[in-house]
Design a protein around this motif. Sequence first.
Motif, mmCIF file in Angstrom:
data_model
loop_
_atom_site.group_PDB
_atom_site.id
_atom_site.type_symbol
_atom_site.label_atom_id
_atom_site.label_comp_id
_atom_site.label_asym_id
_atom_site.label_seq_id
_atom_site.Cartn_x
_atom_site.Cartn_y
_atom_site.Cartn_z
ATOM 1 N N PHE A 190 0.835 -1.206 0.000
ATOM 2 C CA PHE A 190 0.000 0.000 0.000
ATOM 3 C C PHE A 190 0.866 1.250 0.000
ATOM 4 C CE2 PHE A 190 -2.266 3.370 2.261
ATOM 5 C CZ PHE A 190 -3.425 3.455 1.499
ATOM 6 N N SER A 191 1.932 1.228 0.784
ATOM 7 C CA SER A 191 2.842 2.369 0.837
ATOM 8 C C SER A 191 3.526 2.600 -0.509
ATOM 9 C CB SER A 191 3.891 2.144 1.928
ATOM 10 O OG SER A 191 4.850 3.177 1.925
ATOM 11 N N ALA A 192 3.876 1.519 -1.194
ATOM 12 C CA ALA A 192 4.561 1.636 -2.483
ATOM 13 C C ALA A 192 3.635 2.131 -3.587
ATOM 14 C CB ALA A 192 5.165 0.288 -2.871
ATOM 15 N N LEU A 193 2.343 1.824 -3.476
ATOM 16 C CA LEU A 193 1.402 2.133 -4.554
ATOM 17 C C LEU A 193 0.623 3.424 -4.350
ATOM 18 C CD1 LEU A 193 -0.129 -1.440 -5.039
ATOM 19 C CD2 LEU A 193 1.546 -0.328 -6.530
ATOM 20 N N LYS A 194 0.532 3.903 -3.113
ATOM 21 C CA LYS A 194 -0.440 4.952 -2.805
ATOM 22 C C LYS A 194 -0.179 6.262 -3.548
ATOM 23 C CE LYS A 194 1.938 6.567 1.398
ATOM 24 N NZ LYS A 194 1.787 6.783 2.859
ATOM 25 N N ARG A 195 1.080 6.597 -3.816
ATOM 26 C CA ARG A 195 1.374 7.876 -4.467
ATOM 27 C C ARG A 195 0.838 7.928 -5.890
ATOM 28 N NH1 ARG A 195 7.312 9.960 -4.259
ATOM 29 N NH2 ARG A 195 7.661 7.953 -5.280
ATOM 30 N N ARG A 196 0.867 6.793 -6.573
ATOM 31 C CA ARG A 196 0.413 6.755 -7.968
ATOM 32 C C ARG A 196 -0.615 5.639 -8.172
ATOM 33 N NH1 ARG A 196 5.702 6.538 -11.602
ATOM 34 N NH2 ARG A 196 4.112 6.747 -13.218
ATOM 35 N N ALA A 197 -1.413 5.398 -7.150
ATOM 36 C CA ALA A 197 -2.357 4.276 -7.200
ATOM 37 C C ALA A 197 -3.337 4.411 -8.358
ATOM 38 C CB ALA A 197 -3.118 4.176 -5.873
ATOM 39 N N PHE A 198 -3.860 5.609 -8.564
ATOM 40 C CA PHE A 198 -4.846 5.797 -9.625
ATOM 41 C C PHE A 198 -4.223 5.587 -11.001
ATOM 42 C CE2 PHE A 198 -7.545 8.501 -12.402
ATOM 43 C CZ PHE A 198 -8.743 7.830 -12.215
ATOM 44 N N GLU A 199 -3.013 6.103 -11.187
ATOM 45 C CA GLU A 199 -2.324 5.924 -12.474
ATOM 46 C C GLU A 199 -2.012 4.453 -12.725
ATOM 47 O OE1 GLU A 199 1.717 7.480 -14.790
ATOM 48 O OE2 GLU A 199 1.172 8.263 -12.820
ATOM 49 N N TYR A 200 -1.555 3.751 -11.691
ATOM 50 C CA TYR A 200 -1.303 2.326 -11.832
ATOM 51 C C TYR A 200 -2.596 1.572 -12.150
ATOM 52 C CZ TYR A 200 3.236 3.194 -9.556
ATOM 53 O OH TYR A 200 4.489 3.646 -9.250
#
Length: 301
Positions: A190-200
């Motif tokens: 979650f920490s790794a993905l949260k900054r660009r979660a929507f783009e991913y």
Amino acid sequence: MELIDFEFKRERKLGEFVQDFINLLKIILGHCSKVMVRLLFFPICIVLLISYYISTKYNLSAEFSVDLFFYIGAAFIILSITALVAFGFAIEYFLLIRDTRKLEFDEKDVWKNFKENITKYMRFLLAAFIVSIIAIIPIGIVTFLGVFIPLVGSIALGIFYAMIGLWYFCAFLFYREGYDDLTDCFLSAFSALKRRAFEYGIASYVVSFLFQSLLSLVVLIPSLLIGLIAYNSLEFSSDFFETFYGRMLVSVGGSILTLFGIVYAMLAVMSYGIIYETAKELKYGEDIFEKISKIGRSNHA
């Protein structure tokens, strides 16, 4: 482009995710198909036999029986296990091409790595089941809200579910590769993905949509051709599926759909894997492998 030139560890924008996935697929498609078919040949044959048996029971039985319910349930369980195993094989395949940067391995290498890490797969499945129970309420709320929004809601739900799938995938790989233990891998992902979660999520959704459309066309066109041939040449009627050829057609059709489902799962692993490498690179930095290799070493080492 050769596999040795493909960059796994680099920051990517939305369009680059899709383009790099297509580039990777062009390189590995033939080799990946050969390896996976050899690994999954026996399960596919079992699915074919079970499909034929169920079609026989269904056609010969006018009423729904307890036995038929049991056979359908058993088939569903076998299909689910086959899909999970195929997903695991695809993960090990991805890790091999990332680490070796060559296509000189075969199904024996994939099977060896999968067998060595099967306990991690089983433990993570149990942990993921518990996490899913905890997360079912917020996921249910988002799903409920998305259902009532025309068109945009279905797209938003697709992106949302892609984000959830990517979260589980990254959590497992953080655990599988030893970066986190089982209790911390979900928070780390979650920490790794949260900054660009929507783009991913958008990148994963676009890739999924493209291949869902492609696989639908691949299934639809042969189905129409078989239907036309059956109608014009085999005197197609309502009693056709009571015959041996009708049952075989249903069985083969079900097996083909299962095979395409497995192919889709493998393609999902490749797209998730590219996103995982990008998220990991942004979280840990370029020297992640050097940092990991130094953990636990003394100053004398």
